[in-house]
Design a protein around this motif. Structure first.
Motif, PDB file in Angstrom:
ATOM      1  N   HIS A 277      58.149  10.242   2.217  1.00 50.00           N
ATOM      2  CA  HIS A 277      59.084  11.374   2.197  1.00 50.00           C
ATOM      3  C   HIS A 277      59.904  11.519   3.489  1.00 50.00           C
ATOM      4  CE1 HIS A 277      59.422  15.406  -0.183  1.00 50.00           C
ATOM      5  NE2 HIS A 277      60.599  14.975   0.191  1.00 50.00           N
TER       6      HIS A 277
ATOM      7  N   THR B 230      63.214   9.446   3.616  1.00 46.23           N
ATOM      8  CA  THR B 230      64.270   9.564   2.603  1.00 46.23           C
ATOM      9  C   THR B 230      65.547  10.050   3.288  1.00 46.23           C
ATOM     10  OG1 THR B 230      63.541  11.810   2.071  1.00 46.23           O
ATOM     11  CG2 THR B 230      62.615  10.025   0.752  1.00 46.23           C
ATOM     12  N   PRO B 231      66.703   9.635   2.776  1.00 45.88           N
ATOM     13  CA  PRO B 231      67.960   9.931   3.489  1.00 45.88           C
ATOM     14  C   PRO B 231      68.410  11.379   3.319  1.00 45.88           C
ATOM     15  CG  PRO B 231      68.419   8.780   1.434  1.00 45.88           C
ATOM     16  CD  PRO B 231      66.928   8.818   1.565  1.00 45.88           C
ATOM     17  N   GLY B 232      68.925  11.938   4.418  1.00 43.59           N
ATOM     18  CA  GLY B 232      69.594  13.235   4.345  1.00 43.59           C
ATOM     19  C   GLY B 232      71.036  13.041   3.889  1.00 43.59           C
ATOM     20  N   LEU B 233      71.719  14.115   3.551  1.00 41.51           N
ATOM     21  CA  LEU B 233      73.092  14.023   3.071  1.00 41.51           C
ATOM     22  C   LEU B 233      73.957  13.292   4.096  1.00 41.51           C
ATOM     23  CD1 LEU B 233      73.442  17.591   1.533  1.00 41.51           C
ATOM     24  CD2 LEU B 233      73.055  15.425   0.339  1.00 41.51           C
TER      25      LEU B 233
ATOM     26  N   LYS C 136      62.966  12.533  -8.918  1.00 44.95           N
ATOM     27  CA  LYS C 136      63.746  13.630  -9.524  1.00 44.95           C
ATOM     28  C   LYS C 136      64.029  14.702  -8.466  1.00 44.95           C
ATOM     29  CE  LYS C 136      63.059  16.343 -13.690  1.00 44.95           C
ATOM     30  NZ  LYS C 136      62.002  16.755 -14.634  1.00 44.95           N
ATOM     31  N   LEU C 137      63.053  14.954  -7.645  1.00 46.32           N
ATOM     32  CA  LEU C 137      63.223  15.923  -6.548  1.00 46.32           C
ATOM     33  C   LEU C 137      64.321  15.458  -5.602  1.00 46.32           C
ATOM     34  CD1 LEU C 137      62.164  18.293  -4.667  1.00 46.32           C
ATOM     35  CD2 LEU C 137      60.665  16.572  -3.665  1.00 46.32           C
ATOM     36  N   LEU C 138      64.287  14.188  -5.227  1.00 41.06           N
ATOM     37  CA  LEU C 138      65.316  13.661  -4.321  1.00 41.06           C
ATOM     38  C   LEU C 138      66.695  13.823  -4.959  1.00 41.06           C
ATOM     39  CD1 LEU C 138      63.607  10.387  -3.018  1.00 41.06           C
ATOM     40  CD2 LEU C 138      63.621  12.636  -1.958  1.00 41.06           C
TER      41      LEU C 138
ATOM     42  N   ASN D  49      58.539  12.132 -10.696  1.00 44.74           N
ATOM     43  CA  ASN D  49      58.754  13.522 -10.249  1.00 44.74           C
ATOM     44  C   ASN D  49      59.381  13.559  -8.859  1.00 44.74           C
ATOM     45  OD1 ASN D  49      57.617  14.577 -12.567  1.00 44.74           O
ATOM     46  ND2 ASN D  49      55.576  14.784 -11.670  1.00 44.74           N
TER      47      ASN D  49
ATOM     48  N   LEU E 213      52.666   9.490  -1.264  1.00 41.24           N
ATOM     49  CA  LEU E 213      54.085   9.737  -0.993  1.00 41.24           C
ATOM     50  C   LEU E 213      54.328  10.400   0.357  1.00 41.24           C
ATOM     51  CD1 LEU E 213      55.119  10.825  -4.604  1.00 41.24           C
ATOM     52  CD2 LEU E 213      55.651   8.665  -3.462  1.00 41.24           C
ATOM     53  N   TRP E 214      53.250  10.782   1.035  1.00 43.89           N
ATOM     54  CA  TRP E 214      53.339  11.494   2.308  1.00 43.89           C
ATOM     55  C   TRP E 214      54.079  10.671   3.360  1.00 43.89           C
ATOM     56  CZ3 TRP E 214      50.988  10.622   7.197  1.00 43.89           C
ATOM     57  CH2 TRP E 214      50.975  11.725   8.069  1.00 43.89           C
TER      58      TRP E 214
ATOM     59  N   ASP F 230      48.220  11.861   0.494  1.00 49.36           N
ATOM     60  CA  ASP F 230      48.712  11.329  -0.778  1.00 49.36           C
ATOM     61  C   ASP F 230      49.688  10.193  -0.495  1.00 49.36           C
ATOM     62  OD1 ASP F 230      51.699  12.291  -1.174  1.00 49.36           O
ATOM     63  OD2 ASP F 230      50.645  13.965  -0.256  1.00 49.36           O
TER      64      ASP F 230
ATOM     65  N   HIS G 138      53.988  10.621 -10.835  1.00 52.85           N
ATOM     66  CA  HIS G 138      54.261  11.245  -9.529  1.00 52.85           C
ATOM     67  C   HIS G 138      55.525  10.650  -8.901  1.00 52.85           C
ATOM     68  CE1 HIS G 138      50.771  13.743  -9.426  1.00 52.85           C
ATOM     69  NE2 HIS G 138      49.957  12.729  -9.616  1.00 52.85           N
TER      70      HIS G 138
ATOM     71  N   THR H 183      67.744  16.150  -6.840  1.00 56.13           N
ATOM     72  CA  THR H 183      68.258  17.533  -6.711  1.00 56.13           C
ATOM     73  C   THR H 183      69.019  17.699  -5.409  1.00 56.13           C
ATOM     74  OG1 THR H 183      66.300  18.381  -5.553  1.00 56.13           O
ATOM     75  CG2 THR H 183      66.290  18.512  -7.953  1.00 56.13           C
ATOM     76  N   ASN H 184      68.729  16.831  -4.441  1.00 66.43           N
ATOM     77  CA  ASN H 184      69.424  16.909  -3.154  1.00 66.43           C
ATOM     78  C   ASN H 184      70.567  15.897  -3.091  1.00 66.43           C
ATOM     79  OD1 ASN H 184      69.500  18.218  -0.570  1.00 66.43           O
ATOM     80  ND2 ASN H 184      68.897  16.272   0.336  1.00 66.43           N
TER      81      ASN H 184
END
Lengths: 282, 282
Positions: free
Chosen positions: A110, A113-116, A156-158, A153, A106-107, A104, A150, A160-161
């Motif tokens: 992902h 994407t940055p960690g905290l 939005k998931l990112l 969504n 977005l594979w 897909d 997509h 949450t972190n």
């Protein structure tokens, strides 16, 4: 002028790029006039990014999109310059490989994407999948038209972190693009950046503009807003981007973590050692 | 009996695990009776997986969840056995590392989803984030309660890439679990698998059941259905899982791709070489 408010695409609003002045430069007369403000922004961003890195409670994702020669590389360089390379990552997304195409869309995004505590800058991004893939019919409408949802969504998931997302669309006029291509042609050190497709892609200008407008309208959300950055003037583009990043970092109310060791005790030990050293040797 | 229909959790339906008979074995008397059917399933699955691999238009993701000793490892082994290891991947998800914890909960999952032509088996999965993390309050309710929607969005995304998702919840009774722990204790070759937490986790049985029920109710979708597999009998568990996988692969109408070379021409060339070889040497 509050450039964040002025340039953000309000969620749900309509976007007509024709009405945007790519040469806009707010209240600033010229580069010289903006210089001091820009330097202040850069210094403050650097300070806050160090706090972000230390606190590890937030992350920042900066997405850069724009037509060829709009200044994505230059903006990357400018933003990176303000930050400590430890904890800051740039990732450029080229044409997908065959392995990436087998997944897909977005594979491949992902993992970057940055960690905290980190800042990631995307030079091109998952939005290519509703831009070049749409304009050149690489995938059918049925496929690309579903991707906006997509993407929302996913972002939005990112969120949450605690990943804050800022998306900058660098907007230049067709005349400015041509002028920049011409500059490249005249500059031996930059001739390598030119490809035939730079010119052939210009035929698709209107289709790209429609695709950009849809992207801006459908995917500017409260969680992950799009900004249209008038970019004919590179100095104003840098100023606007840095002002928006600065405001965003300020709003995070970042705080360096408390020391986990007892500083008085360390100080005490330090003094003991110093005293020992200063004793006359027997 | 159509085990797919019998065991699927209909989207939107309520799940009461207390009403499920973990020793259920449909119309099959015993292991001996089911043996032949199972062997046929396994052979057909192998054949279809080779087509899936060749065609590269579909992917299959198999998710296994279940309480300790429910048989996740055994089921992995059984499913893998039917497939060609080329194009089949098993991934077990343990407690997240500190790097994984610094990202959203799907960050560590996404890279392991199957590309077109491949089968991935998840031994535990993103569902741990609404199971153990919920039961042990590792994250607050505000966080885990939002994850169901994120999971559904994520699985919908995978579906756009023709990833078919089958999710098996292996269900055993508390008595069966205890019997299996006892067997492990008595078997020196398997004693290493026992940890104190196996026993302490039993205290949370009811909380786990509630968490499983929520997971099954909220995340069984048309695109990615959950199945409750009565697993007290290992042979029935394997039979049910293989029947559902087989039906799913059959529904894909898989076709090996047409040869891209001219076979007649190759045959012709081959004959020429043979004739050359058979000519008496001068």
């Amino acid at each position: 002028m509050n450039l964040y408010k002025k340039l953000v695409v309000e969620p749900g609003s309509k976007v007509k790029l024709k009405k945007v002045d790519a040469s806009f430069h707010a209240d600033y007369k010229d580069e010289e006039h903006a210089k001091e403000t820009l330097a202040k922004h850069v210094a403050k961003i650097g300070e806050l990014q160090r706090k972000l890195y230390g606190e590890k409670k937030h992350a920042l994702l900066i997405v850069l999109q724009g037509i060829d020669a709009a200044g994505k590389d230059g903006t990357c360089w400018h933003v990176m310059n303000a930050m400590n390379p430890q904890g800051t990552y740039v990732h450029g997304f080229k044409q997908p490989t065959s392995e990436e195409k087998a997944h897909d869309f977005l594979w491949r995004i992902h993992p970057h994407t940055p960690g905290l505590g980190d800042v990631s800058i995307f030079n091109r991004s998952h939005y290519e999948d509703v831009l070049v893939q749409r304009v050149h019919n690489i995938v059918p409408k049925k496929v690309w038209s579903q991707r906006y949802e997509h993407i929302n969504n996913f972002e939005k998931l990112l969120k949450t972190n605690n990943v804050t997302i800022l998306k900058f669309f660098l907007y230049i006029s067709p005349e400015e693009q041509l002028a920049r291509f011409k500059q490249r042609l005249d500059d031996p050190s930059r001739q390598w950046k030119i490809s035939e497709s730079d010119y052939t892609e210009r035929e698709y200008w209107d289709q790209y503009i429609s695709a950009y407008e849809d992207m801006l309208e459908k995917c500017s959300t409260k969680e992950a807003p799009w900004f249209v950055i008038p970019s004919n003037h590179k100095w104003f583009r840098n100023l606007a981007v840095s002002e928006i990043i600065l405001k965003t970092l300020e709003d995070m109310k970042l705080k360096l973590p408390e020391p986990t060791v007892d500083l008085t005790e360390i100080q005490h030990k330090y003094h003991e050692i110093i005293e020992d050293q200063n004793k006359p040797s027997k």
